[in-house]
Design a protein around this motif. Structure first.
Motif, PDB file in Angstrom:
ATOM      1  N   PRO A  94     -34.880  -4.621 -19.667  1.00  0.00           N
ATOM      2  CA  PRO A  94     -34.650  -3.188 -19.524  1.00  0.00           C
ATOM      3  C   PRO A  94     -34.729  -2.512 -20.889  1.00  0.00           C
ATOM      4  CG  PRO A  94     -32.585  -4.340 -19.455  1.00  0.00           C
ATOM      5  CD  PRO A  94     -33.648  -5.389 -19.576  1.00  0.00           C
ATOM      6  N   LEU A  95     -34.806  -1.187 -20.876  1.00  0.00           N
ATOM      7  CA  LEU A  95     -34.719  -0.445 -22.136  1.00  0.00           C
ATOM      8  C   LEU A  95     -33.422  -0.833 -22.823  1.00  0.00           C
ATOM      9  CD1 LEU A  95     -35.676   3.302 -21.554  1.00  0.00           C
ATOM     10  CD2 LEU A  95     -36.799   1.680 -23.058  1.00  0.00           C
ATOM     11  N   LEU A  96     -33.461  -0.910 -24.149  1.00  0.00           N
ATOM     12  CA  LEU A  96     -32.267  -1.276 -24.909  1.00  0.00           C
ATOM     13  C   LEU A  96     -31.771  -2.680 -24.576  1.00  0.00           C
ATOM     14  CD1 LEU A  96     -30.094   1.958 -24.755  1.00  0.00           C
ATOM     15  CD2 LEU A  96     -31.564   1.183 -26.591  1.00  0.00           C
ATOM     16  N   GLY A  97     -32.664  -3.452 -23.957  1.00  0.00           N
ATOM     17  CA  GLY A  97     -32.245  -4.799 -23.586  1.00  0.00           C
ATOM     18  C   GLY A  97     -31.810  -5.604 -24.793  1.00  0.00           C
ATOM     19  N   SER A  98     -32.383  -5.258 -25.956  1.00  0.00           N
ATOM     20  CA  SER A  98     -31.982  -6.013 -27.143  1.00  0.00           C
ATOM     21  C   SER A  98     -30.522  -5.732 -27.498  1.00  0.00           C
ATOM     22  CB  SER A  98     -32.890  -5.650 -28.317  1.00  0.00           C
ATOM     23  OG  SER A  98     -32.699  -4.298 -28.652  1.00  0.00           O
ATOM     24  N   SER A  99     -29.994  -4.585 -27.008  1.00  0.00           N
ATOM     25  CA  SER A  99     -28.583  -4.284 -27.263  1.00  0.00           C
ATOM     26  C   SER A  99     -27.691  -4.790 -26.145  1.00  0.00           C
ATOM     27  CB  SER A  99     -28.373  -2.771 -27.357  1.00  0.00           C
ATOM     28  OG  SER A  99     -28.809  -2.319 -28.588  1.00  0.00           O
ATOM     29  N   ALA A 100     -28.293  -5.406 -25.157  1.00  0.00           N
ATOM     30  CA  ALA A 100     -27.512  -5.799 -23.987  1.00  0.00           C
ATOM     31  C   ALA A 100     -26.660  -7.001 -24.327  1.00  0.00           C
ATOM     32  CB  ALA A 100     -28.425  -6.103 -22.821  1.00  0.00           C
ATOM     33  N   ASP A 101     -25.785  -6.759 -25.254  1.00  0.00           N
ATOM     34  CA  ASP A 101     -24.941  -7.854 -25.677  1.00  0.00           C
ATOM     35  C   ASP A 101     -23.729  -7.925 -24.760  1.00  0.00           C
ATOM     36  OD1 ASP A 101     -24.804  -9.568 -28.338  1.00  0.00           O
ATOM     37  OD2 ASP A 101     -22.781  -9.110 -27.608  1.00  0.00           O
ATOM     38  N   ILE A 102     -23.242  -9.135 -24.571  1.00  0.00           N
ATOM     39  CA  ILE A 102     -22.058  -9.297 -23.727  1.00  0.00           C
ATOM     40  C   ILE A 102     -20.921  -8.417 -24.221  1.00  0.00           C
ATOM     41  CG2 ILE A 102     -20.206 -10.896 -23.256  1.00  0.00           C
ATOM     42  CD1 ILE A 102     -22.275 -13.033 -22.890  1.00  0.00           C
ATOM     43  N   LEU A 103     -20.762  -8.430 -25.556  1.00  0.00           N
ATOM     44  CA  LEU A 103     -19.659  -7.673 -26.121  1.00  0.00           C
ATOM     45  C   LEU A 103     -19.834  -6.180 -25.832  1.00  0.00           C
ATOM     46  CD1 LEU A 103     -17.214  -8.632 -27.729  1.00  0.00           C
ATOM     47  CD2 LEU A 103     -18.325  -7.747 -29.756  1.00  0.00           C
ATOM     48  N   ALA A 104     -21.078  -5.711 -25.908  1.00  0.00           N
ATOM     49  CA  ALA A 104     -21.325  -4.293 -25.650  1.00  0.00           C
ATOM     50  C   ALA A 104     -20.928  -3.936 -24.228  1.00  0.00           C
ATOM     51  CB  ALA A 104     -22.787  -3.966 -25.907  1.00  0.00           C
ATOM     52  N   VAL A 105     -21.343  -4.779 -23.285  1.00  0.00           N
ATOM     53  CA  VAL A 105     -21.025  -4.491 -21.883  1.00  0.00           C
ATOM     54  C   VAL A 105     -19.514  -4.526 -21.665  1.00  0.00           C
ATOM     55  CG1 VAL A 105     -21.304  -5.309 -19.530  1.00  0.00           C
ATOM     56  CG2 VAL A 105     -23.242  -5.346 -21.092  1.00  0.00           C
ATOM     57  N   VAL A 106     -18.876  -5.556 -22.223  1.00  0.00           N
ATOM     58  CA  VAL A 106     -17.430  -5.683 -22.036  1.00  0.00           C
ATOM     59  C   VAL A 106     -16.710  -4.458 -22.597  1.00  0.00           C
ATOM     60  CG1 VAL A 106     -15.398  -6.961 -22.772  1.00  0.00           C
ATOM     61  CG2 VAL A 106     -17.408  -8.183 -21.973  1.00  0.00           C
ATOM     62  N   TYR A 107     -17.118  -4.050 -23.810  1.00  0.00           N
ATOM     63  CA  TYR A 107     -16.406  -2.945 -24.414  1.00  0.00           C
ATOM     64  C   TYR A 107     -16.775  -1.600 -23.793  1.00  0.00           C
ATOM     65  CZ  TYR A 107     -13.834  -5.657 -27.795  1.00  0.00           C
ATOM     66  OH  TYR A 107     -12.937  -6.517 -28.362  1.00  0.00           O
ATOM     67  N   LEU A 108     -17.975  -1.499 -23.225  1.00  0.00           N
ATOM     68  CA  LEU A 108     -18.287  -0.283 -22.475  1.00  0.00           C
ATOM     69  C   LEU A 108     -17.389  -0.169 -21.254  1.00  0.00           C
ATOM     70  CD1 LEU A 108     -22.182  -0.060 -22.699  1.00  0.00           C
ATOM     71  CD2 LEU A 108     -20.558   1.679 -23.438  1.00  0.00           C
ATOM     72  N   LEU A 109     -17.188  -1.296 -20.594  1.00  0.00           N
ATOM     73  CA  LEU A 109     -16.300  -1.283 -19.427  1.00  0.00           C
ATOM     74  C   LEU A 109     -14.873  -0.939 -19.845  1.00  0.00           C
ATOM     75  CD1 LEU A 109     -17.588  -4.320 -17.360  1.00  0.00           C
ATOM     76  CD2 LEU A 109     -17.900  -1.883 -16.920  1.00  0.00           C
ATOM     77  N   LEU A 110     -14.484  -1.505 -21.001  1.00  0.00           N
ATOM     78  CA  LEU A 110     -13.138  -1.233 -21.500  1.00  0.00           C
ATOM     79  C   LEU A 110     -12.980   0.257 -21.808  1.00  0.00           C
ATOM     80  CD1 LEU A 110     -10.513  -2.696 -22.338  1.00  0.00           C
ATOM     81  CD2 LEU A 110     -11.387  -2.681 -24.656  1.00  0.00           C
ATOM     82  N   THR A 111     -14.045   0.843 -22.350  1.00  0.00           N
ATOM     83  CA  THR A 111     -14.013   2.283 -22.623  1.00  0.00           C
ATOM     84  C   THR A 111     -13.777   3.056 -21.331  1.00  0.00           C
ATOM     85  OG1 THR A 111     -15.634   1.870 -24.345  1.00  0.00           O
ATOM     86  CG2 THR A 111     -15.281   4.152 -23.707  1.00  0.00           C
ATOM     87  N   GLY A 112     -14.476   2.634 -20.295  1.00  0.00           N
ATOM     88  CA  GLY A 112     -14.276   3.286 -19.002  1.00  0.00           C
ATOM     89  C   GLY A 112     -12.836   3.172 -18.530  1.00  0.00           C
ATOM     90  N   SER A 113     -12.267   1.955 -18.655  1.00  0.00           N
ATOM     91  CA  SER A 113     -10.882   1.766 -18.213  1.00  0.00           C
ATOM     92  C   SER A 113      -9.944   2.644 -19.004  1.00  0.00           C
ATOM     93  CB  SER A 113     -10.442   0.316 -18.401  1.00  0.00           C
ATOM     94  OG  SER A 113     -11.421  -0.549 -17.944  1.00  0.00           O
ATOM     95  N   ALA A 114     -10.175   2.693 -20.323  1.00  0.00           N
ATOM     96  CA  ALA A 114      -9.301   3.505 -21.156  1.00  0.00           C
ATOM     97  C   ALA A 114      -9.408   4.968 -20.749  1.00  0.00           C
ATOM     98  CB  ALA A 114      -9.667   3.333 -22.632  1.00  0.00           C
ATOM     99  N   ALA A 115     -10.625   5.423 -20.474  1.00  0.00           N
ATOM    100  CA  ALA A 115     -10.810   6.816 -20.072  1.00  0.00           C
ATOM    101  C   ALA A 115     -10.071   7.078 -18.758  1.00  0.00           C
ATOM    102  CB  ALA A 115     -12.289   7.129 -19.932  1.00  0.00           C
ATOM    103  N   ALA A 116     -10.153   6.126 -17.847  1.00  0.00           N
ATOM    104  CA  ALA A 116      -9.454   6.299 -16.569  1.00  0.00           C
ATOM    105  C   ALA A 116      -7.954   6.403 -16.794  1.00  0.00           C
ATOM    106  CB  ALA A 116      -9.778   5.136 -15.648  1.00  0.00           C
ATOM    107  N   ALA A 117      -7.436   5.529 -17.680  1.00  0.00           N
ATOM    108  CA  ALA A 117      -5.998   5.557 -17.941  1.00  0.00           C
ATOM    109  C   ALA A 117      -5.590   6.878 -18.572  1.00  0.00           C
ATOM    110  CB  ALA A 117      -5.625   4.390 -18.854  1.00  0.00           C
ATOM    111  N   LEU A 118      -6.404   7.355 -19.495  1.00  0.00           N
ATOM    112  CA  LEU A 118      -6.075   8.628 -20.149  1.00  0.00           C
ATOM    113  C   LEU A 118      -6.110   9.755 -19.131  1.00  0.00           C
ATOM    114  CD1 LEU A 118      -7.918   8.283 -23.558  1.00  0.00           C
ATOM    115  CD2 LEU A 118      -5.482   8.146 -23.075  1.00  0.00           C
ATOM    116  N   GLY A 119      -7.096   9.714 -18.240  1.00  0.00           N
ATOM    117  CA  GLY A 119      -7.145  10.724 -17.184  1.00  0.00           C
ATOM    118  C   GLY A 119      -5.868  10.693 -16.357  1.00  0.00           C
TER     119      GLY A 119
END
Lengths: 317, 218, 486, 664
Positions: A94-119
């Protein structure tokens, strides 16, 4: 040039697939559960219908709310979407596949969780705080298991890049049944259940004050914002199920730029994720929700499994 | 002549040590001071004897000075000071008298052992006797430590000084005059200081004996 | 000439002070004479950089080390005498002393300074001994100056212990002389000159010299405040008037230590480095350890400063044990830094004691809020004392540590660093109580007058500058250090 | 070097200005000069990092008996960069922040001294210069902690803890350095480095352990951290920012400089120890951060957490170098260095923001804050960015450095030596465990402190900070974001610093805005991800603006139908962290008291109920307190030595005399 077109279209297809498929998976699981309990249940497309209905409703904000209330759903959806876009779900490139690092995905999900908690915390009601606190606690306990489990998966290919992991799994089919993989799979299933808020960790279909986790955070949302939050949540389900499926059984994924391969990839992805959903739904049916303070035991178990997976991977290499 | 010189020297030096031991033995302050006077005279005898033997005029002067200071002035002053003290006896020494004497014997043996190591450098008639001086120093110091009364302490200090003077005479036939002068002067000044102190404490009349003072402590 | 002038100034000042009855101007003039000594000391330092100076038929001798000590004496006594008018005013108005004793005080102070100066410029170790003894007499009366029970008790203990110590030092001196007289084939005749002794020392009988050096270390160690004869120090420093404590702690200890340095050179030449090093290490480490444990539970402000002097003297002894040029240069720098710092501390502690009416640490609190200037000076002085940069004690302690490790004594460095750290904690705890402790008063902070603040701040600034700028002191230090190398 | 000397000179001028000028001009002039000096130092560091030559300066006229010696090489330059960036921001912040005691002559002067000692320490290149700078740094920060002693009583004991710990640490460092210095006269780092190779392994190991003890304590590594959560919160916030971002970095610098630069890496066990310290610190710090309610204390614990991760990287680098994987070692150390810089930027900004909150709301207790986003929107934005960076939100600086760290662990697993593999495993686990906990802590900071409703008068009446304070916080956010979006642009810089420490090796990086490890097979392109995120967010935002209501209608909060919600009904910081506190009760050992007062008439009705819960530091209670007790008891016992009896004093001397005669 074709590479760009392929990557771009693959990304788009992934986002659309998960965007639509996520709610469908949720609907599917509800249906399976209903059937298992002897009910007819709502149609599988019900979550999509709900979303459409909510999107047209009026936006309501509590008086003490800040812009965070409105921003959080956007962040949830955006972070999940980007995670979907960069992960190899339909195509390994996919586009940006070179950035498709496990850590990136994990921390993107974590960002989502944090945003949900803040909401959830923004309005300043008791339930919002309760939900945010519980969700973050569960997230904090699930994250180590998740991270170590994916490290275990990335060990044989010496890379934490998701497309690479899948590519090397495709090249070495024998890895799939290795003990390390299986341990990591077990850990991941536990994590995925926790992260998606399914029984025994959370019960998405209840609004019982004492037990609700995720729903408590979204109590103050209405209209299109509620739709976004719910949609983001189901995309998350879609992403995690797809990742689990693809990491362990990558076959079917498109590796080169032909229409056929993409079609096959979408179909196989749908099939694989449906299987995962079926499995999770069965687990839900067969188990009762755990008390909040019993959860650490479950998640610690997941963590230990994942560490074991790493160690086994190191020993058996 | 030589034998008279040696005999006198041995007698006088022995008298210095003996009087030091006697100060440990006696309890009444007046007799302790008397012993001190005897010691001053004996010390003077050592100096004079050495001076005659070596024809050293400076040492003769020193001897005279010792007689004046240690034989006369210091004991007199001490006697005066002692009058201020109502309790004229050393009643409760830290180490009792018999034990003190045994200890003194040990100290004398020690100074003999150590002293010979030093005197082996030039074992002539005078130097040979230096361990006696060393023993006097140790006995004086022992008195200083174990006797509680202020006067006894001062006596102990002076005995130490006398012992050192004895060692000085015996080992070096007198160090340069200025030093000797300084040392005698010093003893006298010490006595003046002490008298001043005693008087001052009397003046405040709250504490009987200086040695009972234990206000300053941690 | 310079040497004679250095002695003549305080001697004539003593005469002046004895002639006139106490007036404030006498105090100021005495401070002026100390300033003059400081100036002359610096001139002497310049003069001796090309070689030692002699006077009075070779009975007075000054090399760079003597010049350095004169500078130290001048600097600290200037600081201490600047406080004479203030101290006298406080005591006279408080009815503590009568005018007669004010005159005594000035005379004794000057006599005390004369004795110390004499000790460092004499060529003869017998005269050195006499001078040190004379300081005992002068200071005995200064310690008992206030004529309280405590003052008498302290000066009684002081005079007894120091007399014994000084007697032992005399015995040691006699033994050294004995050893010198029996040097085979001596062509020089015998004298008690430092130079002659050092030259002849390699021929000394080791048995005699060993005992002699040990006696000297214990004997002069009494005046230095080294274990085991240190016990007089906290009492005397605690009871004496502040300027006297400042002078005693700031320079008297160091002047006695100067004697040890000279004797050490002789002993090393006669015995080789092992025995002197072992002996100095033992007494130095013991002093350091003692100061450490005594500071932990210390309850009195001035006694705390006194124990800190024992600590610093212990550090000096350990460094002197090493005896390399670097170590000795550091020792000298440390003497200067410690002198000034300790003087500042005792003087400000005296002021604190006067204002608060007590020296008990537990009863003093919240000083920084109530008397910011005074407490600030005291606090900064403590920082300098515990050897923090930029003050010169930091550089000198560090250099001493370097020299010690160089000599293979890293365990000694380890132990002393540990002790110093514990002392840091202990002093810090006491400082917290005094400077910050207690409830903060609502009353506005009271001002402290300038005549108090300026000299002390100036001294601290000098201390800081000495720790940063090495010119022009460094060459003097190096010269002086080489003067006491065997 | 000239530039650095000029910068230090300007710093000295700033200190003088702080000491000399009248109140009206003092703060402004000193701060301006200070900021100018820091900017000059930034330029000096950047010049070296961009490939400038290593330069030295020596003068015998400064520092008696040893002379001052400075060297500006890439490793030093990296850490100078760290401290001067934060220093510049802190100086600007100082303009608006300095009030009362902090604006006094001593405080302003000391503040400048502290700022510039942080710049001087990395450049020192002989023992005396280094220790001078080190102790000056410690002393000035110690004094600054005490500036607000009248307002914060706890500052007094914090200062004492800090002072003693730093003194012990400095002693340990000094001893360690002296052990390996060849001669007292040859005390320059170059000489030590040349000499160290010939020393016995035991000497080197002992020296390293001593030095490690000192530096780890300064870096706040558990169990030597006890001073940190006391001292950092007690200091004024401009100082806390410097302490927490630049001063702890000096500890890391020391470990790298001595362990790698002077002692050439030693054995794998050294670095195993470093990693272990790092792992324990990271987990312990993260855990305490989640349960702390004092904002600055929380930040302090989070510093322990991040520095723990840094130490893990440093340890991994050492172990990997030892096991013959220089390229991965470069990666690990590079990650550590990047994390240090990133941490300096975001933690600096967070502390400055915490100071603004403390100043305007009058409290830093999260349980009393709330709703600040309405009154302090800029500060809130800074906090959100800072928290995002520390939570490793992709495209912010924490993420890029933690990713690099994980890459090095991942590739380090290929090592054949078991200890090295264990190091990697420990590092991975630490990284994994702290991530979630950090997220909890900082969601708590934002959610409880800034969202919801005000829980106290102070929080309700708070107002935005002054302009200079906002500028300073905002300025620090820029590098924090920049390092997240385009870390690759400074990749060559940190690689130069790493090469200096570990020796040259094949460079693992391929030039890019992101980080591309072509030869190891890994890449991140945060800039692209950022573009994607912003694109999707805008799209979603546009789509969600439906026809019926462009602006949301304001209504009462629903709260499951509960009418009349008050701010007291909200979750507090304590309750937010309660589940985790319960989960980790065995480690945290919370103590709680419940006091119930009954109504006089009947025991069945309660009049009031008070609940108090506190978490004490286990290491302090179990490790340090007993030692302090022993020392105090020893001091009490020793008083008997000096009991006032002259006989006893004389007996000491008598014993000595006898001993002399017997031995002599």
């Amino acid at each position: 040039m074709t590479g760009w077109v392929y990557a771009g279209s693959a990304t788009l297809i992934q986002v659309v697939t998960v965007g639509l498929g996520g709610p469908l998976l949720v609907g599917l699981m509800a249906k399976v559960k209903a059937r298992a309990e002897g009910r007819v249940g709502a149609p599988v497309v019900q979550p999509l219908r709900d979303l459409r209905k909510l999107a047209t409703k009026e936006r309501l904000h509590a008086r003490h709310a800040s812009p965070v209330l409105a921003l959080a759903p956007v962040v949830i959806v955006a972070s999940t979407t980007v995670a979907v876009a960069i992960s190899p779900l339909v195509s390994t490139r996919p586009l940006l596949g070179s950035s498709a690092d496990i850590l990136a995905v994990v921390y993107l999900l974590l960002t989502g969780s944090a945003a949900a908690a803040l909401g959830g915390l923004d309005v300043g009601t008791a339930f919002g705080g309760m939900g945010a606190s519980r969700a973050m606690t569960i997230g904090a306990l699930a994250e180590p298991a998740l991270l170590v489990a994916v490290i275990a998966l990335s060990l044989p290919s010496h890379s934490s890049n998701l497309p690479r992991i899948m590519a090397s799994t495709l090249a070495h089919p024998d890895w799939v049944l290795g003990p390390s993989r299986l341990l990591a799979l077990a850990a991941l299933v536990i994590v995925v259940i926790a992260e998606t808020g399914r029984i025994p960790v959370d019960n998405p279909s209840t609004h019982l004050e004492l037990t609700m986790v995720h729903e408590a955070m979204t109590l103050e949302y209405a209209g299109s914002e509620l739709a976004l939050v719910t949609w983001g949540e189901s995309m998350r389900v879609g992403l995690l199920f797809s990742l689990v499926a693809n990491l362990f059984v990558p076959w079917g994924i498109s590796t080169h730029a032909t229409v056929l391969s993409v079609v096959v990839a979408v179909a196989s992805l749908a099939a694989k994720t449906m299987l995962v959903a079926l499995g999770v739904a069965l687990i839900e049916v067969r188990s009762a929700k755990l008390r909040l303070f019993r959860l650490p035991e479950l998640l610690a178990g997941g963590f230990v499994l994942s560490v074991l997976a790493v160690v086994t991977g190191l020993v058996t290499r | 002549m030589t034998s008279t010189y040696v005999a006198t020297l041995e007698l006088a030096a022995g008298a210095v040590l003996l009087s030091a031991v006697m100060t440990l033995w006696r309890r009444s302050v007046s007799s302790i001071v008397a012993m001190l006077r005897l010691q001053g005279v004996a010390l003077c005898a050592v100096a004079v004897d050495l001076a005659l033997h070596e024809n050293d005029r400076a040492l003769l002067v020193t001897g005279a000075l010792v007689l004046v200071v240690k034989g006369v002035v210091v004991p007199t002053v001490l006697r005066r000071v002692a009058k201020w003290d109502p309790r004229s006896r050393e009643s409760r020494p830290l180490v009792n008298v018999p034990a003190s004497l045994v200890f003194a014997a040990g100290l004398i043996v020690l100074s003999y052992v150590v002293g010979t190591r030093i005197t082996s450098l030039s074992p002539d008639d005078a130097t040979r006797l230096a361990p006696l001086g060393l023993a006097t120093v140790l006995v004086g110091y022992f008195m200083l430590v174990t006797r509680r009364r202020a006067v006894s302490k001062i006596v102990g200090l002076i005995v130490v000084d006398n012992g050192i003077a004895l060692v000085t005479f015996l080992l070096t036939s007198g160090v340069p005059l200025i030093v000797e002068l300084g040392s005698s002067l010093d003893v006298m000044l010490v006595v003046v200081v002490l008298q001043f102190l005693m008087a001052s404490v009397r003046h405040h009349s709250r504490i009987d004996a200086l040695t009972e003072l234990r206000e300053l402590r941690d | 000439m310079l040497i004679l002038a250095i002695l003549a100034v305080p001697v004539s000042m003593t005469v002046v002070a004895a002639t006139f009855s106490w007036r404030a101007w006498v105090g100021w003039v005495s401070a002026g004479s100390c300033a003059l000594i400081l100036g002359l000391g610096i001139a002497l330092g310049v003069a001796t950089s090309s070689g030692p100076q002699w006077a009075l038929h070779h009975s007075l001798r000054a090399d760079s080390l003597s010049a350095f000590m004169v500078v130290v004496i001048g600097a600290v006594s200037l600081l201490a005498t600047l406080f004479t008018p203030r101290t006298m005013r406080q005591e006279l108005s408080g009815g503590i002393i009568s005018a007669r004793y004010a005159r005594h005080y000035v005379v004794l102070m000057q006599a005390f300074i004369v004795c110390m100066l004499g000790a460092v410029v004499t060529a003869n170790l017998g005269v050195f001994w006499v001078c040190i003894e004379a300081t005992t007499i002068a200071t005995t009366f200064l310690v008992s100056h206030r004529r309280t029970d405590g003052a008498f008790e302290a000066s009684w203990k002081y005079v007894i212990l120091c007399s014994v110590g000084i007697a032992l030092a005399f015995l040691g001196t006699v033994l050294v002389y004995f050893a010198e007289r029996h040097v085979p084939a001596t062509a020089h005749g015998s004298s008690l000159d430092w130079t002659t002794l050092t030259a002849l020392a390699p021929h000394f009988d080791p048995n005699v010299t060993r005992v002699a050096f040990a006696l000297v270390v214990v004997g002069y160690g009494t005046k230095v405040g080294l274990v085991p004869m240190h016990s007089w120090l906290p009492d005397a420093h605690g009871q004496a008037p502040a300027p006297v404590s400042a002078l005693m702690s700031g320079v008297l200890l160091s002047v006695a230590f100067y004697g040890l340095l000279r004797f050490r050179a002789v002993a090393v030449a006669a015995l080789g480095p092992t025995f002197p090093r072992a002996l100095l290490l033992v007494v130095g480490m013991a002093s350091l350890l003692l100061a450490t444990v005594m500071l932990i539970a210390q309850r009195d402000l001035k006694r705390m400063l006194a124990y800190s002097s024992i600590e610093h003297m212990g550090l000096l002894a350990v460094a002197a044990a090493v005896g390399s040029p670097l170590a000795l240069a550091a020792v000298l720098l440390h003497i200067l830094g410690h002198g000034i710092t300790k003087a500042v501390l005792f003087l400000s502690a005296g002021e604190i004691a006067h204002l608060e009416g007590t020296t008990e640490i537990a009863q003093i609190s919240g000083l920084l809020a109530r008397r910011p200037a005074l407490a600030g000076i005291f606090g900064v002085g403590l920082l300098s004392l515990i050897a923090l940069p930029p003050f010169s004690l930091f550089v000198s302690e560090l250099t001493m540590a370097r020299a010690e490790v160089d000599a293979g004594l890293w365990w000694a460095v380890a132990a002393s660093l540990l002790c110093v750290s514990v002392i840091f904690a202990a002093v810090g705890r006491h400082a917290r109580q005094m400077l910050f402790g207690g409830a903060v008063a609502d009353a506005p902070p009271s001002a402290t007058d300038r005549s108090l603040v300026l000299p002390l701040v100036g001294a601290l600034v000098v201390c800081g500058a000495l720790g940063i700028v090495s010119w022009p002191l460094q060459s003097l230090l190096v010269h002086a250090a080489h003067g006491v190398m065997p | 070097m000239t530039l650095l000397l000029v910068a230090l000179g300007v710093g000295a001028l700033a200190a003088l200005a702080g000491a000399a000028l009248a109140r009206r001009w003092r703060v402004a002039v000193a701060s301006t000069l200070g900021a100018l000096g820091c900017v000059l130092a930034v330029f000096a560091a950047v010049t070296t990092l961009r490939g400038g030559a290593t330069t030295t300066f020596h003068s015998a006229q400064v520092l008696p008996l040893s002379g001052v010696s400075l060297t500006l090489d890439p490793l030093a330059a990296w850490f100078i960069l760290v401290s001067s960036i934060v220093g510049a921001a802190a100086c600007v912040y100082n303009v608006g922040y300095a009030h009362g005691a902090l604006a006094s002559r001593p405080a302003q002067s000391t503040f400048m001294l502290f700022t510039f000692s942080l710049i001087a320490v990395p450049s020192a290149s002989n023992i005396t210069t280094f220790m001078f700078g080190w102790e000056l740094m410690a002393l000035s920060s110690l004094l600054l902690i005490l500036t607000e002693h009248a307002r914060h009583v706890e500052a007094r004991s914090a200062a004492l803890w800090y002072g003693v710990m730093t003194q012990l640490g400095a002693a340990s460092i000094l001893l360690g350095l002296l052990l390996v210095s060849s001669h007292g006269s040859a005390q320059s780092f170059a000489a030590i480095s040349a000499h160290a190779a010939g020393l016995s392994p035991a000497t080197r190991s002992l020296a390293f352990l001593l030095v490690l003890g000192g530096f780890a304590s300064k870096a706040g590594a558990v169990p030597l951290h006890v001073w940190l959560p006391k001292a950092h919160p007690a200091a004024p916030s401009s100082v806390s920012a410097l302490m927490s971002s630049a001063m702890v970095a000096m500890g890391v610098y020391g470990i790298i400089r001595v362990g790698q630069g002077l002692l050439h890496g030693g054995t794998v066990w050294w670095w195993f120890a470093v990693t272990l310290l790092g792992v324990v610190s990271a987990m312990y710090g993260a855990l305490h951060a989640t349960t702390s309610n004092d904002l600055k204390r929380l930040l302090a614990y989070s510093t322990i957490d991040i520095i723990g991760l840094v130490l893990t990287g440093v340890g991994a680098a050492g172990a990997l170098k030892d096991s013959g994987q220089p390229m991965v070692a470069h990666l690990a150390l590079g990650a550590a260095l990047l994390l240090v810089l990133a941490h300096a930027a975001f933690k600096g900004a967070l502390f400055l923001a915490a100071g603004a909150i403390d100043r305007s709301a009058g409290t830093r207790d999260l349980d009393l804050l709330g709703g600040l986003i309405h009154v302090m929107p800029v500060t809130a934005t800074v906090i959100v960015f800072g928290a995002g960076a520390i939570m490793a939100v992709p495209t912010l600086s924490g993420f890029s450095s933690e990713w690099l760290l994980l890459q090095s662990f991942l590739h380090g697993f290929t090592a054949l030596s078991t200890p090295v593999v264990i190091v990697m495993l420990l590092g991975t686990v630490a990284l994994a465990l702290t991530g979630g906990l950090t997220a909890v802590a900082f969601v708590k900071v934002i959610g409880i402190g800034f969202l919801g409703r005000a829980r106290s008068e102070g929080a309700a009446n708070a107002h935005e900070a002054s302009r200079s304070m906002l500028v300073a916080m905002g300025a620090l956010t820029i590098p924090s974001v920049f390092l997240g979006v385009a870390p690759g642009l400074v990749g060559a810089w940190w690689e130069r610093a790493v090469s200096l420490a570990l020796g040259r090796s094949s460079d693992p990086y391929t030039p890019s805005t992101g980080v591309v490890l072509a030869r190891l097979g890994g890449a991140i392109a945060p800039a692209a991800v950022l573009v994607a995120l912003i694109g999707v967010m805008s799209l979603v935002w546009l789509l969600s603006q439906n026809r019926t209501a462009r602006h949301a209608r304001r209504v009462d909060a629903w709260g499951c139908g509960r009418d009349g919600q008050t701010s007291r009904m909200q979750y507090t910081a304590t309750s937010f962290a309660e589940p985790l506190q319960r989960v980790f009760a065995d480690v945290l050992r919370p103590q709680s008291d419940v006091e119930v007062t009954h109504v006089v008439e009947s025991r069945y009705y309660e009049q009031s109920l008070s609940y108090e819960s506190r978490i004490v530091d286990v290491f302090e209670a179990r490790g340090y307190r007993p030692i302090i007790g022993w020392v105090l008891r020893a001091g009490g016992a020793a008083r008997r030595l000096q009991n006032g009896s002259l006989d006893r004093y004389l007996a000491f001397g008598f014993g000595a005399l006898i001993a002399i005669l017997v031995v002599g």
